[in-house]
Structures are given as C-alpha cells and as structure tokens.
Design an enzyme around this catalytic site. Sequence first.
Site, PDB file in Angstrom:
ATOM      1  N   TRP A 319       1.714-104.080 -11.341  1.00 23.39           N
ATOM      2  CA  TRP A 319       1.458-103.372 -10.079  1.00 23.39           C
ATOM      3  C   TRP A 319       2.638-103.527  -9.128  1.00 23.39           C
ATOM      4  O   TRP A 319       2.753-102.801  -8.151  1.00 23.39           O
ATOM      5  CB  TRP A 319       0.196-103.930  -9.419  1.00 23.39           C
ATOM      6  CG  TRP A 319       0.364-105.304  -8.798  1.00 23.39           C
ATOM      7  CD1 TRP A 319       0.892-106.410  -9.401  1.00 23.39           C
ATOM      8  CD2 TRP A 319       0.044-105.698  -7.458  1.00 23.39           C
ATOM      9  NE1 TRP A 319       0.898-107.475  -8.533  1.00 23.39           N
ATOM     10  CE2 TRP A 319       0.377-107.071  -7.338  1.00 23.39           C
ATOM     11  CE3 TRP A 319      -0.498-105.040  -6.365  1.00 23.39           C
ATOM     12  CZ2 TRP A 319       0.179-107.789  -6.145  1.00 23.39           C
ATOM     13  CZ3 TRP A 319      -0.692-105.759  -5.188  1.00 23.39           C
ATOM     14  CH2 TRP A 319      -0.350-107.114  -5.080  1.00 23.39           C
ATOM     15  N   GLU A 450      -3.762-114.540  -7.199  1.00 26.24           N
ATOM     16  CA  GLU A 450      -4.118-115.050  -8.526  1.00 26.24           C
ATOM     17  C   GLU A 450      -4.643-116.481  -8.496  1.00 26.24           C
ATOM     18  O   GLU A 450      -4.881-117.073  -9.543  1.00 26.24           O
ATOM     19  CB  GLU A 450      -2.908-114.929  -9.461  1.00 26.24           C
ATOM     20  CG  GLU A 450      -2.546-113.483  -9.721  1.00 26.24           C
ATOM     21  CD  GLU A 450      -1.485-113.295 -10.785  1.00 26.24           C
ATOM     22  OE1 GLU A 450      -0.825-114.281 -11.163  1.00 26.24           O
ATOM     23  OE2 GLU A 450      -1.319-112.146 -11.244  1.00 26.24           O
ATOM     24  N   LYS A 554      -2.329-117.742  -3.540  1.00 27.81           N
ATOM     25  CA  LYS A 554      -0.972-117.736  -4.080  1.00 27.81           C
ATOM     26  C   LYS A 554      -0.109-116.751  -3.282  1.00 27.81           C
ATOM     27  O   LYS A 554       1.098-116.908  -3.155  1.00 27.81           O
ATOM     28  CB  LYS A 554      -1.069-117.297  -5.545  1.00 27.81           C
ATOM     29  CG  LYS A 554       0.211-117.298  -6.327  1.00 27.81           C
ATOM     30  CD  LYS A 554      -0.068-116.823  -7.762  1.00 27.81           C
ATOM     31  CE  LYS A 554       1.178-116.822  -8.611  1.00 27.81           C
ATOM     32  NZ  LYS A 554       0.954-116.152  -9.907  1.00 27.81           N
ATOM     33  N   GLN A 555      -0.758-115.694  -2.771  1.00 30.32           N
ATOM     34  CA  GLN A 555      -0.003-114.594  -2.152  1.00 30.32           C
ATOM     35  C   GLN A 555      -0.920-113.785  -1.234  1.00 30.32           C
ATOM     36  O   GLN A 555      -2.136-113.979  -1.249  1.00 30.32           O
ATOM     37  CB  GLN A 555       0.541-113.694  -3.256  1.00 30.32           C
ATOM     38  CG  GLN A 555      -0.551-113.073  -4.128  1.00 30.32           C
ATOM     39  CD  GLN A 555      -0.072-112.725  -5.522  1.00 30.32           C
ATOM     40  OE1 GLN A 555      -0.361-113.431  -6.477  1.00 30.32           O
ATOM     41  NE2 GLN A 555       0.658-111.630  -5.643  1.00 30.32           N
TER      42      GLN A 555
HETATM   43  C1  BGC Z   1       2.081-112.514  -9.215  1.00 29.93           C
HETATM   44  C2  BGC Z   1       1.598-111.114  -9.540  1.00 29.93           C
HETATM   45  C3  BGC Z   1       2.780-110.314 -10.081  1.00 29.93           C
HETATM   46  C4  BGC Z   1       3.414-111.027 -11.253  1.00 29.93           C
HETATM   47  C5  BGC Z   1       4.660-110.313 -11.758  1.00 29.93           C
HETATM   48  C6  BGC Z   1       2.718-113.137 -10.439  1.00 29.93           C
HETATM   49  O1  BGC Z   1       3.226-114.388 -10.108  1.00 29.93           O
HETATM   50  O2  BGC Z   1       1.000-113.323  -8.795  1.00 29.93           O
HETATM   51  O3  BGC Z   1       1.093-110.510  -8.376  1.00 29.93           O
HETATM   52  O4  BGC Z   1       2.331-109.063 -10.466  1.00 29.93           O
HETATM   53  O5  BGC Z   1       3.796-112.313 -10.854  1.00 29.93           O
HETATM   54  O6  BGC Z   1       5.634-110.260 -10.780  1.00 29.93           O
END
Ligand code: BGC
Length: 712
Positions: A319, A450, A554-555
């Site tokens: 995404w 995540e 995490k984000q």
């Molecule tokens: C992030 C995801 C992201 C993926 C690839 C992960 O660490 O949590 O949101 O899509 O990395 O960049």
Amino acid sequence: MDNNKTISANELSNNNPSYLETIFSIANGHFGVRASNPVEKSVTGGTIVNGFYETSAITYGEKAYGYAENNQTIVKLPDFRTITICDDSKNEFSKSELKDESLNMDNGVVKSVYKLSNKDNQSIELTLEIALQQLNNQVVGLRYEIKSIDYVGKITVVKHLDIVNESEVTDDPRKSRTVNTLNYDKAQLSDSCEKLKVTTEVSKLFLNLALCAKGSLEQSYDLGKSDSITLDYVGFVSDIGEDLNLEDTPSFDDIVKESSEFWQRFWKSSEVKISGDDKLNQAIHYNLFQLTSSTGRDGRTNIPAKGLSGTGYEGHYFWDTEMYMSPFFAYTNPKIAQELIKYRHSILDASKKRARQLGVKEGALYAWRTINGEEASAYYPAGTAQYHIDADISYAINRYYDVTGDSDFIEKYGLEVIIETARFWKNFGSYSNVAGEKKFCFFDVTGPDEYTAIVNNNYYTNRMAKFNLEFAVKLIDEFPVKSEDFGVTKKERDEFAKIASDIYLPYDKKLGINMQDDSAFEKPIWPFADTPKENYPLLLHYHPLAIYRYQVNKQADTLLADFLFDDISKNQLTREYDYYEKITTHDSSLSRSIFSALAARIGLKKKAYSYFTDTVRTDLTDLQGNTDDGLHVANLGGSWLTVVAGFGGIQVKDDTLEITNNLPDEWNELSVRIMFRGRLLEITYSAKETNVKVIEGKPLEININGAKQLVK
Ligand code: BGC
C-alpha cells in the site's frame, strides 16, 4: 552546478560499504545498480530488475486453508560494476579504499574514487562513473579511469558478467530470502561483447543481460607515471521475457547526455526549494531523485518498498505506493501515476480470486504484498488482514482524478477497480448492533498500525471503506453505461450508498477522539518507561502477541485517516494527535511524515519541523538502522507529502485546489512546482506571502489561505 543536487560520501556519518551501496545506487524504474566496490565482489551488490522474481513454496509448520502459498523473491543479478585489474605479475589490485563517492542529481551520474593496491602495496587510482538511460531504460554506461599512484608497468583489465551466488542469511523479516534456482546461459558474442540469459527455474521468467566493451572485455596496457587510461563499457538489461537488440550501442557520453536531459526535465516539473536550510533542501532533492528512480513506469511493474536500491521486503509492492509514493506523481508526473494504476488494474483478476479464497463472494481483495498479484505475505495478521489496501488503491485513483480531471482514464482503468473494491466491502462487512443502532461493521481486520492486529472496526479501515463506497457511487453516476458493462444495477448502486452512510466509525465520547478500534482503549498502555532504547523496533524484540495486548502503535493509523480526510475539528484533531503520539514508536518509517504534516496543519510548528528533519533524512542518517537493505521509499514520498500537503497545505477539496501557508519559522522561503489540471504551477511561500504563478497553461481559480483567487 546547483549545490543542493549533489551528495557525497564525506557528508554522511555512516561509511559502512553496504550502506553506501544503497545510498549511491541508481535506477531507472526498470533496473537498479547498487554502488558496490568494483574490485571486492560484494555479496550485497548487484543488479535488481523491477518485477523479476523467483517463487518458492512457503513452508508453514501449521498450515490452514487460504494461506498464501508462494514466496515471490526479487533476485539479484550480476553486478555491472565489477572489474578485475591485475599487475604485471598477474596479481590483482584487490585491496581497496574508497576515497570519495558522489551522486549528481542533475545528470544522474554516480562517481566513485578508489585507491587500489596489489600485494606489494603498490597503488593505482580507479575512478568509476556510472549512469543509466532513463527513457530507453535498458542501458547502463560505465567509465573507468585508471591512474598510477606509485605503480607503473603493465596492467591487465578483465571485465565480465560475473555470477555471485552467495547472499546474506538472516532472520530479519524485512530482509530478503536467498534464491538459488537461477539458470544462466552465457554467450560470447565477440571479444568485446557477451550476453547472459537468466531464467528463474520455478516462476519461469527470463531476461537477457549483456556487457560490451569499447575495446575488448580483456585487455592490457602499459601504465606510465602520468598516464590515465579510460575504459568505457555499456551494459544492457532486457525487458522480462524479451531478447536484446545490441545493434545500437550508445557511447558513455550519449548515455550521460540522455540521463542528464531526463533529470533536467524532471526538475522542471517537480522542483522543491527550501531556502534557509541547505541540508534539508539537499535531502528533499535526494528523496525525489531516488523515488523517481525506483518507480516502474510501464504499467506492468510498480514501486518495490525498497525501490531498486536493495532486495529488502523481497521487491514487493505494498500500500506504500498508493498512500505515500503515488501522490508525488499525481501532482508532478501524472503519466507515471497512470502507470501505477494500470498495474493495479492488471492484477484485478488475481485479486478477485483472492477475495473468493477469503470466503467473500463478490469483489476483489488486493494482495497485501506482491509482485505478480498473488498474496505473498506468510503472516496474515499483519498481511492479508490489512484489507484497507483495497480502499488505499481507490483513494489513489480518486486523487489522480482530482488532480488531473482525466475522466477518460478513470472510465477505462479506474472504474472497474473501484466497483470491484466497493463490492468487496459490501460482501465482507455486515450489519451489527452498536449501542442500539444498526451499523455496518468490519470484523477481524488490521489497520495500518502493525502493532495492533485482528481487531473489530479499525477506524482507518472503516473510514476508508466508506470513502471507497462513496467514490463508487460517484463514478457509477458519472459513467452509467460503462458501469452497466461491469454488471452494476441501480439496486447495487443504492446498496453501496446505503452501506457507506451506515458504516460505523468508532468514537470515544469521554476522550472526544476517534477510537483506533472497538477494543483499543480497553488495553493497558505499553510499558514505555521499562523499555530500553535498544529494544526498538519492538518487532525485533517481542513476540507479536506481547505487543498486540497493549496500546502501542508502530505508525500513524487513526491519524492517517485524519490527515487524508481533513474532516474533524481542529480541537478534536489536537486531542487525537496528543493521544496517539504518546503511544506511537515510529518503528515504521511510514510514520513520521504523517505526524509532521498533521502537526503543520494543526499549527504545532516545532513538532512539525522536528518530525520533518528526521523524516526527510531517514536514509541519509540511517535513522531506522537498516538502510543497507535498501531505501525506505515510502518515506521518500512521505517527505514530499509533508512539504507539499503539510507545510504547503495543498489539497483538492470540492474540485478546487486549496493552498494554506504553514511555513516553518526556520525557513525563509519554500517554493514547489506541481501540476494541476494540465497546468504547471509554482507556489512560493514566505512568512508574509503565498504566491502562485501559472508557469504553463491557462489561468485558474484556486483557494489561497481561505480566499478564492484567480491565478495566472
Ligand atoms: C510497515 C507497513 C509497510 C511495510 C513496507 C512495514 O514496516 O508497517 O506499513 O507497508 O513496512 O514498507
């Protein structure tokens, strides 16, 4: 030359070879070359071709129905930079010391200077310049210059397409696995040219590489004290499944000229200038240069999470493309934004199949991570369960439409994707009783964060699904005939509209903020005070379940929805920002840009600036500690988003371009170039003024700092 468009190794604090390989890698959307040391046969160096992957069965200890079946792993191909230089006793100049390395973003040339020594400690200087053609993107040019330092005598130079099989062995889920099922078929075409066909045994893909020397691939010279020997080579990388046509071999100078013209044109439509901080200005240029280099431009490939700068995340598309990278293209190079949408359209059938595997009887579910359209995530709680990817794609299609007004393209490629994703939401969700009201809900989903998985009614997911369904209704009304071709009836259109208005959006009345999901605030807060610094990122030190039972992000998750929709009051946004900031680790590089942009919007100037200084230099400072695996490409795009949508306050609302001046106090001036509805605009912000100039195209009415204005 503009100083902000060069970057050199002596400005970086990390001089680890694999880190520099990433930073000075160059690419052209089709393939990338890491900046390996040419005489040291680097395990992490090599060529990466967008979309060229091998598959292998995913081995599960315990398997269940519908789990992803196959890994898709981008493969590393021979390193074009490798060269062998020997002295008159046939001993290699194999000891090397990097003296200088730089990237020129005006012409796309990377230059590396090494001191090489033989076993008697006699030395020569080797300068390698490398550039890629950008439009006819199968070509790489290399120029090696050899000078004596204290060695004089005969030297022999041998250069071939060497096959390096070793790879790192690792447990880090962000890295790539090793592929050893490649078949090579080498053909010596002449003294000066060789060709190598590479076939992947399982995925059954092939491509051709070639290397041609201006003289011969093996040659000897006499190196005098003040001699300088220049050797030019051209490398080729065919498209996947194609042969090469080697009739027209361009010269090194031709390649540099083509690359240079491409980058000049690029900067013309994409320039961003930060006056008042040279380091940040340099970093934003670097990010845009590398983002564009990483991006597939052929409608068949996309943007790997690490671009073409490394094999991290196995070359998969996420995404990241739609939410972080494609905004830049929609606003500066809509043709590329189109190609990215075409790729999603091309994997629609695989996505429909995936929805059926998930027991959803209609619609399409895009794979969380993929190259060929099939799901490649072996960990469904943070993979397939991120259903929001469907709505992310629909959001990007809408953004493209808002910015370009290109209805033909939307009818041809966008509409079907929007209908199929809306169908997915309709069939995936269900009505449920929420505090006495019948609401449309989505159960057992994972939002962008995540560190929280398989929850009910993730706010971001629900808000995005609502948008996806509303957008479907809008397009069905706009393209009724074409929609009928896709089987849409009046009944289905009305169902989409009804569900969109019934979608449940979790809100906590006591705190007065949107709630990340139904159970988010029931959980204890992560014990931040007891977590040592070295235990971040948490994902490398705690079992996922140990993380999931706490409030820890995490984000950006709920805040990302706030950023995208700009639909809550400033007071609520401030409360929400404050709440979620305290529980966010930014362990993902996709986080800080959103925190910065939102802070700029709220007026939290210091915070906005501080997050930005981190985010824009993420790779240049190795902030996440893993740039050696490849660049954090979503963050490259995210930093542009922060400048343009955060500090520059640019968004499209009700068909109108809106601009709000949120300039940081630290900057004298910011100027950005964007395209909007066929016009090229230059917007300049200072503490006193916001100026918009139409560089190309007709005058336009826009909204500047809340007032309508005609700009010319
Ligand atoms: C992030 C995801 C992201 C993926 C690839 C992960 O660490 O949590 O949101 O899509 O990395 O960049």
